[in-house]
Design a protein around this motif. Sequence first.
Motif, short mmCIF file in Angstrom:
data_model
loop_
_atom_site.label_atom_id
_atom_site.label_comp_id
_atom_site.label_asym_id
_atom_site.label_seq_id
_atom_site.Cartn_x
_atom_site.Cartn_y
_atom_site.Cartn_z
N GLY A 46 66.43 125.27 39.53
CA GLY A 46 67.04 126.18 40.49
C GLY A 46 66.10 127.19 41.11
N LYS A 47 64.83 127.22 40.67
CA LYS A 47 63.90 128.23 41.19
C LYS A 47 62.64 127.65 41.81
CE LYS A 47 65.45 132.04 38.47
NZ LYS A 47 65.07 133.35 38.02
N GLY A 48 62.15 126.53 41.29
CA GLY A 48 60.94 125.93 41.84
C GLY A 48 59.77 126.00 40.90
N ILE A 49 58.56 126.09 41.48
CA ILE A 49 57.32 126.10 40.71
C ILE A 49 56.90 127.54 40.44
CG2 ILE A 49 54.87 125.50 40.75
CD1 ILE A 49 55.62 123.05 42.43
N VAL A 50 56.70 127.85 39.17
CA VAL A 50 56.30 129.20 38.77
C VAL A 50 54.99 129.57 39.47
CG1 VAL A 50 55.57 130.63 36.81
CG2 VAL A 50 57.46 129.01 36.53
N GLY A 51 54.98 130.74 40.09
CA GLY A 51 53.78 131.24 40.76
C GLY A 51 53.68 130.84 42.22
N ASP A 52 54.60 130.00 42.70
CA ASP A 52 54.53 129.55 44.09
C ASP A 52 55.30 130.50 45.00
OD1 ASP A 52 53.59 127.33 45.87
OD2 ASP A 52 55.74 127.30 46.35
N ARG A 53 54.96 130.48 46.27
CA ARG A 53 55.56 131.37 47.27
C ARG A 53 57.06 131.18 47.44
NH1 ARG A 53 52.99 127.10 48.78
NH2 ARG A 53 53.50 125.85 50.60
N PHE A 54 57.60 130.01 47.12
CA PHE A 54 59.04 129.77 47.27
C PHE A 54 59.81 129.98 45.97
CE2 PHE A 54 57.29 126.98 50.69
CZ PHE A 54 57.77 127.72 51.75
N PHE A 55 59.11 130.28 44.87
CA PHE A 55 59.78 130.41 43.57
C PHE A 55 60.85 131.50 43.59
CE2 PHE A 55 60.20 132.09 39.25
CZ PHE A 55 60.50 130.92 38.57
N GLY A 56 62.07 131.11 43.28
CA GLY A 56 63.16 132.06 43.14
C GLY A 56 63.65 132.70 44.43
N LYS A 57 63.18 132.24 45.58
CA LYS A 57 63.61 132.81 46.86
C LYS A 57 64.94 132.18 47.25
CE LYS A 57 59.67 134.94 47.71
NZ LYS A 57 59.39 136.13 47.08
N ALA A 58 65.96 133.00 47.43
CA ALA A 58 67.30 132.51 47.71
C ALA A 58 67.33 131.56 48.90
CB ALA A 58 68.26 133.68 47.93
N ALA A 59 66.60 131.87 49.94
CA ALA A 59 66.62 131.05 51.15
C ALA A 59 65.99 129.67 50.93
CB ALA A 59 65.90 131.77 52.28
N HIS A 60 65.26 129.50 49.84
CA HIS A 60 64.54 128.24 49.61
C HIS A 60 64.95 127.52 48.34
CE1 HIS A 60 61.85 128.91 52.97
NE2 HIS A 60 61.78 130.17 52.59
N MET A 61 66.02 127.92 47.70
CA MET A 61 66.42 127.30 46.43
C MET A 61 66.61 125.79 46.56
SD MET A 61 66.42 129.60 44.17
CE MET A 61 66.68 131.32 43.89
N ASP A 62 67.18 125.34 47.66
CA ASP A 62 67.42 123.92 47.83
C ASP A 62 66.21 123.15 48.35
OD1 ASP A 62 70.01 124.07 46.89
OD2 ASP A 62 70.88 124.35 48.88
N ALA A 63 65.12 123.87 48.58
CA ALA A 63 63.94 123.23 49.14
C ALA A 63 62.67 123.89 48.64
CB ALA A 63 64.00 123.29 50.66
N ALA A 64 62.67 124.31 47.39
CA ALA A 64 61.57 125.10 46.85
C ALA A 64 60.33 124.28 46.49
CB ALA A 64 62.03 125.88 45.62
N VAL A 65 60.48 122.97 46.31
CA VAL A 65 59.36 122.12 45.92
C VAL A 65 59.19 121.02 46.96
CG1 VAL A 65 58.41 120.62 44.13
CG2 VAL A 65 59.82 122.58 43.47
#
Length: 190
Positions: A46-65
């Motif tokens: 639900g958050k993505g890759i730890v340390g990445d710019r999209f990690f945990g960003k609400a607007a990118h949860m469905d497309a974080a990786v």
Amino acid sequence: MTEEYRYDVEILHLLVSPGHAYFGRARDGAADVPTTDADVAEVVAGKGIVGDRFFGKAAHMDAAVTLFAVESLEAIAAELGAGPFDPLATRRNVILRGAHLAPLLSQDFALESGGSRVEFHGGRPAHPCAWMNEVLAPGAHASMRGRGGIRCRALSSGTLHRGPSVLMSPVPLDPKQAGVPTLLRPSRLP
């Protein structure tokens, strides 16, 4: 997820970057942000890759990786008579060899690497930006359309490891199609 099809693939690169490099006007140049081509990347559901710019960003949860087939980049270089290109310049998180990604849109699938399994949902195509003309070659933006990879939601936590991996898909894939552009939906504009 019901595992129906298994494909041997290779994770070539794991890009982790805490900042956006491509924004604003391309003529001003890319931002100087730290970028890591990691051997291992920790994924959190639900958050993505730890340390990445999209990690945990609400607007990118469905497309974080983002996942990308290196065969696409090789095909683009051949079409443009340029390259070879640096796969990290595409700013995709997971660069794979042997992965036909387009059929994974709207599908739940998994990557196994280094004894760890991470499940994803293929959310939407990873459309290229005009920056590709600057960081790859003139014409790369248009050439990359339909083969920019896929943006995914992490469904499970785990670790991705660079090297030999297995892609588990609920639909059949054709690894020979990894670099072939998919048909894009026609524009809604007149």
